[in-house]
Design a protein around this motif. Structure first.
Motif, PDB file in Angstrom:
ATOM      1  N   TYR A 227      55.278  88.199  50.155  1.00 34.29           N
ATOM      2  CA  TYR A 227      54.966  87.216  51.186  1.00 34.29           C
ATOM      3  C   TYR A 227      54.112  87.869  52.263  1.00 34.29           C
ATOM      4  O   TYR A 227      54.528  88.851  52.888  1.00 34.29           O
ATOM      5  CB  TYR A 227      56.243  86.684  51.843  1.00 34.29           C
ATOM      6  N   ARG A 228      52.917  87.331  52.481  1.00 30.00           N
ATOM      7  CA  ARG A 228      52.111  87.699  53.632  1.00 30.00           C
ATOM      8  C   ARG A 228      52.621  86.942  54.856  1.00 30.00           C
ATOM      9  O   ARG A 228      53.119  85.817  54.735  1.00 30.00           O
ATOM     10  CB  ARG A 228      50.647  87.353  53.400  1.00 30.00           C
ATOM     11  N   ALA A 229      52.492  87.523  56.024  1.00 28.18           N
ATOM     12  CA  ALA A 229      52.955  86.866  57.249  1.00 28.18           C
ATOM     13  C   ALA A 229      51.963  87.129  58.364  1.00 28.18           C
ATOM     14  O   ALA A 229      51.369  88.204  58.436  1.00 28.18           O
ATOM     15  CB  ALA A 229      54.339  87.381  57.640  1.00 28.18           C
ATOM     16  N   SER A 230      51.801  86.144  59.243  1.00 28.13           N
ATOM     17  CA  SER A 230      50.951  86.335  60.416  1.00 28.13           C
ATOM     18  C   SER A 230      51.403  85.408  61.530  1.00 28.13           C
ATOM     19  O   SER A 230      51.867  84.288  61.278  1.00 28.13           O
ATOM     20  CB  SER A 230      49.475  86.076  60.087  1.00 28.13           C
ATOM     21  N   TRP A 231      51.280  85.889  62.761  1.00 34.47           N
ATOM     22  CA  TRP A 231      51.539  85.071  63.941  1.00 34.47           C
ATOM     23  C   TRP A 231      50.376  84.117  64.126  1.00 34.47           C
ATOM     24  O   TRP A 231      49.221  84.512  64.023  1.00 34.47           O
ATOM     25  CB  TRP A 231      51.675  85.967  65.171  1.00 34.47           C
ATOM     26  N   ILE A 232      50.692  82.834  64.415  1.00 29.48           N
ATOM     27  CA  ILE A 232      49.606  81.869  64.586  1.00 29.48           C
ATOM     28  C   ILE A 232      49.667  81.103  65.899  1.00 29.48           C
ATOM     29  O   ILE A 232      48.667  80.501  66.299  1.00 29.48           O
ATOM     30  CB  ILE A 232      49.527  80.875  63.410  1.00 29.48           C
ATOM     31  N   SER A 233      50.815  81.095  66.586  1.00 25.74           N
ATOM     32  CA  SER A 233      50.884  80.307  67.808  1.00 25.74           C
ATOM     33  C   SER A 233      52.137  80.638  68.601  1.00 25.74           C
ATOM     34  O   SER A 233      53.165  81.002  68.026  1.00 25.74           O
ATOM     35  CB  SER A 233      50.910  78.802  67.474  1.00 25.74           C
ATOM     36  N   ALA A 234      52.042  80.478  69.926  1.00 29.90           N
ATOM     37  CA  ALA A 234      53.244  80.372  70.740  1.00 29.90           C
ATOM     38  C   ALA A 234      53.799  78.957  70.585  1.00 29.90           C
ATOM     39  O   ALA A 234      53.090  78.037  70.163  1.00 29.90           O
ATOM     40  CB  ALA A 234      52.918  80.649  72.205  1.00 29.90           C
ATOM     41  N   VAL A 235      55.085  78.766  70.942  1.00 28.09           N
ATOM     42  CA  VAL A 235      55.684  77.446  70.770  1.00 28.09           C
ATOM     43  C   VAL A 235      56.891  77.285  71.685  1.00 28.09           C
ATOM     44  O   VAL A 235      57.563  78.272  72.009  1.00 28.09           O
ATOM     45  CB  VAL A 235      56.109  77.222  69.294  1.00 28.09           C
ATOM     46  N   ALA A 236      57.148  76.046  72.113  1.00 27.58           N
ATOM     47  CA  ALA A 236      58.419  75.646  72.716  1.00 27.58           C
ATOM     48  C   ALA A 236      58.847  74.386  71.979  1.00 27.58           C
ATOM     49  O   ALA A 236      58.089  73.407  71.932  1.00 27.58           O
ATOM     50  CB  ALA A 236      58.280  75.385  74.205  1.00 27.58           C
ATOM     51  N   ILE A 237      60.047  74.403  71.387  1.00 28.38           N
ATOM     52  CA  ILE A 237      60.426  73.342  70.454  1.00 28.38           C
ATOM     53  C   ILE A 237      61.942  73.250  70.386  1.00 28.38           C
ATOM     54  O   ILE A 237      62.650  74.207  70.730  1.00 28.38           O
ATOM     55  CB  ILE A 237      59.801  73.648  69.066  1.00 28.38           C
ATOM     56  N   ILE A 238      62.448  72.094  69.939  1.00 26.88           N
ATOM     57  CA  ILE A 238      63.886  71.903  69.832  1.00 26.88           C
ATOM     58  C   ILE A 238      64.472  72.827  68.767  1.00 26.88           C
ATOM     59  O   ILE A 238      63.777  73.251  67.841  1.00 26.88           O
ATOM     60  CB  ILE A 238      64.247  70.441  69.507  1.00 26.88           C
ATOM     61  N   PRO A 239      65.761  73.165  68.857  1.00 26.99           N
ATOM     62  CA  PRO A 239      66.398  74.035  67.865  1.00 26.99           C
ATOM     63  C   PRO A 239      66.520  73.356  66.504  1.00 26.99           C
ATOM     64  O   PRO A 239      66.632  72.129  66.408  1.00 26.99           O
ATOM     65  CB  PRO A 239      67.782  74.319  68.454  1.00 26.99           C
ATOM     66  N   CYS A 240      66.528  74.158  65.458  1.00 25.43           N
ATOM     67  CA  CYS A 240      66.681  73.671  64.085  1.00 25.43           C
ATOM     68  C   CYS A 240      68.161  73.686  63.712  1.00 25.43           C
ATOM     69  O   CYS A 240      68.771  74.759  63.608  1.00 25.43           O
ATOM     70  CB  CYS A 240      65.893  74.556  63.125  1.00 25.43           C
ATOM     71  N   ASP A 241      68.741  72.514  63.504  1.00 21.99           N
ATOM     72  CA  ASP A 241      70.124  72.441  63.042  1.00 21.99           C
ATOM     73  C   ASP A 241      70.226  73.082  61.661  1.00 21.99           C
ATOM     74  O   ASP A 241      69.508  72.710  60.736  1.00 21.99           O
ATOM     75  CB  ASP A 241      70.587  70.981  62.971  1.00 21.99           C
ATOM     76  N   GLY A 242      71.099  74.053  61.536  1.00 15.21           N
ATOM     77  CA  GLY A 242      71.263  74.770  60.276  1.00 15.21           C
ATOM     78  C   GLY A 242      70.409  76.011  60.172  1.00 15.21           C
ATOM     79  O   GLY A 242      70.625  76.830  59.278  1.00 15.21           O
ATOM     80  N   GLY A 243      69.441  76.175  61.076  1.00 17.58           N
ATOM     81  CA  GLY A 243      68.520  77.299  60.988  1.00 17.58           C
ATOM     82  C   GLY A 243      68.738  78.360  62.049  1.00 17.58           C
ATOM     83  O   GLY A 243      67.840  79.166  62.301  1.00 17.58           O
ATOM     84  N   ARG A 244      69.933  78.358  62.679  1.00 19.67           N
ATOM     85  CA  ARG A 244      70.209  79.313  63.747  1.00 19.67           C
ATOM     86  C   ARG A 244      71.626  79.874  63.575  1.00 19.67           C
ATOM     87  O   ARG A 244      72.525  79.172  63.118  1.00 19.67           O
ATOM     88  CB  ARG A 244      70.086  78.644  65.123  1.00 19.67           C
ATOM     89  N   ASP A 245      71.785  81.130  63.958  1.00 19.48           N
ATOM     90  CA  ASP A 245      73.119  81.726  64.004  1.00 19.48           C
ATOM     91  C   ASP A 245      73.101  82.836  65.044  1.00 19.48           C
ATOM     92  O   ASP A 245      72.032  83.333  65.426  1.00 19.48           O
ATOM     93  CB  ASP A 245      73.559  82.251  62.632  1.00 19.48           C
ATOM     94  N   GLU A 246      74.275  83.214  65.510  1.00 16.48           N
ATOM     95  CA  GLU A 246      74.362  84.143  66.634  1.00 16.48           C
ATOM     96  C   GLU A 246      73.777  85.524  66.343  1.00 16.48           C
ATOM     97  O   GLU A 246      73.017  86.061  67.162  1.00 16.48           O
ATOM     98  CB  GLU A 246      75.816  84.268  67.092  1.00 16.48           C
ATOM     99  N   PRO A 247      74.067  86.147  65.175  1.00 12.77           N
ATOM    100  CA  PRO A 247      73.477  87.476  64.928  1.00 12.77           C
ATOM    101  C   PRO A 247      71.952  87.455  64.873  1.00 12.77           C
ATOM    102  O   PRO A 247      71.291  88.339  65.433  1.00 12.77           O
ATOM    103  CB  PRO A 247      74.092  87.881  63.581  1.00 12.77           C
ATOM    104  N   SER A 248      71.378  86.460  64.200  1.00 12.69           N
ATOM    105  CA  SER A 248      69.911  86.427  64.114  1.00 12.69           C
ATOM    106  C   SER A 248      69.297  86.014  65.442  1.00 12.69           C
ATOM    107  O   SER A 248      68.186  86.438  65.774  1.00 12.69           O
ATOM    108  CB  SER A 248      69.445  85.504  62.980  1.00 12.69           C
ATOM    109  N   GLU A 249      70.014  85.207  66.236  1.00  9.12           N
ATOM    110  CA  GLU A 249      69.545  84.884  67.586  1.00  9.12           C
ATOM    111  C   GLU A 249      69.424  86.152  68.423  1.00  9.12           C
ATOM    112  O   GLU A 249      68.423  86.375  69.109  1.00  9.12           O
ATOM    113  CB  GLU A 249      70.517  83.899  68.245  1.00  9.12           C
ATOM    114  N   LYS A 250      70.430  86.994  68.355  1.00 13.50           N
ATOM    115  CA  LYS A 250      70.422  88.241  69.130  1.00 13.50           C
ATOM    116  C   LYS A 250      69.287  89.157  68.667  1.00 13.50           C
ATOM    117  O   LYS A 250      68.554  89.727  69.489  1.00 13.50           O
ATOM    118  CB  LYS A 250      71.763  88.949  68.992  1.00 13.50           C
TER     119      LYS A 250
END
Length: 290
Positions: A227-250
């Motif tokens: 998988y290639r990866a690249s940053w493309i934009s800054a963002v402010a957006i609502i949280p993704c239900d199911g796509g967040r957890d405390e360890p990865s948030e930290k």
């Protein structure tokens, strides 16, 4: 002049303004913004528009659709601060995703369907869009709004878990702290994942009741086994239900605090990548420098 003819002229001007605001030259994306009526997807007017100078909603003077053709957020569920997203951000992200005729797009966080309709326009009648929406009310509204779009299917459910056929584009419209395994597995070879990663700690503006989180959007492209990866934009957006957890948030907050996201070049699904090469490490994956 016929009102619909007048709106077509207004949409064409709107499309040019949105592309200029996004600093993007893409005739296909511009044509999609000019073609799709925003008023079909935001409920009856007058509409509540988010004004940045007040950080609150202001109603349009009346129900004339002309007020919708600006680079502004329109409330879908104002009591929950859920909005129809900023057009210029989507113009930029769609340009980066580059949906082509005949491709399959999975739209995670379809809301009431406006940007799903734009994606359907971009893939054309030989392509298709699978829209996934966590909120049942919004999913029902999207399904009703998109009945005329024969190449769109709307599914109510958790976008990190819903099964789908291999996708050429996965377009995520909510802030995650990690990529879902389902998304990485579901990308076809050459497929592009548009992934907003956002952190509670990264959100510097607004009021406590706002649900937006800020961070960065990455484009992940599958190339055979990698998988290639690249940053493309800054963002402010609502949280993704199911796509967040405390360890990865930290871990994400620490990565943002350290900077360097613009240098990210690869996503690895490999726990053995050395720490000095990782910008962000998760459970069995990392975003890394080349």
């Amino acid at each position: 002049m016929d009102p619909q003819a007048e709106l077509r002229i207004i949409r064409a001007a709107y499309a040019k303004q949105i592309m200029a605001a996004a600093n993007v030259r893409d005739t296909r994306v511009a044509a999609a913004f000019a073609a799709i009526p925003r008023e079909d997807f935001v409920g009856p007017g007058p509409w509540m528009m988010l004004r940045w100078w007040t950080r609150d909603y202001v109603p349009t003077p009346d129900a004339d659709p002309v007020y919708l053709y600006t680079n502004d957020l329109v409330a879908l569920l104002p009591d929950r601060r859920l909005n129809n997203g900023q057009p210029s951000l989507h113009a930029h992200l769609m340009h980066q995703a580059a949906p082509a005729d005949g491709e399959h797009v999975v739209h995670v966080g379809t809301g009431t369907g406006y940007y799903t309709a734009l994606l359907a326009h971009l893939v054309g009648p030989t392509g298709r869009v699978t829209g996934i929406e966590y909120d049942p009310e919004l999913a029902a509204r999207a399904r009703a709004n998109l009945t005329a779009y024969m190449n769109v299917e709307i599914i109510a459910g958790d976008g990190t878990l819903v099964a789908f056929e291999p996708a050429d584009v996965i377009y995520v419209n909510a802030g995650c702290t990690r990529p879902a395994a389902r998304w990485l597995d579901g990308l076809a070879d050459g497929g592009r994942l548009i992934l907003p990663l956002t952190s509670d700690g990264g959100f510097k503006g607004g009021t406590p009741e706002q649900v937006a989180r800020s961070g960065a959007v990455f484009r992940i492209r599958r190339e055979e086994a990698g998988y290639r990866a690249s940053w493309i934009s800054a963002v402010a957006i609502i949280p993704c239900d199911g796509g967040r957890d405390e360890p990865s948030e930290k871990a994400l907050a620490e990565a943002f605090a350290g900077g360097g996201w613009q240098k990210v070049a690869r996503l690895y699904r490999d726990a053995d990548i050395p720490d000095e090469r990782c910008w962000l490490r998760g459970d069995g994956w990392c975003l890394a420098y080349d």
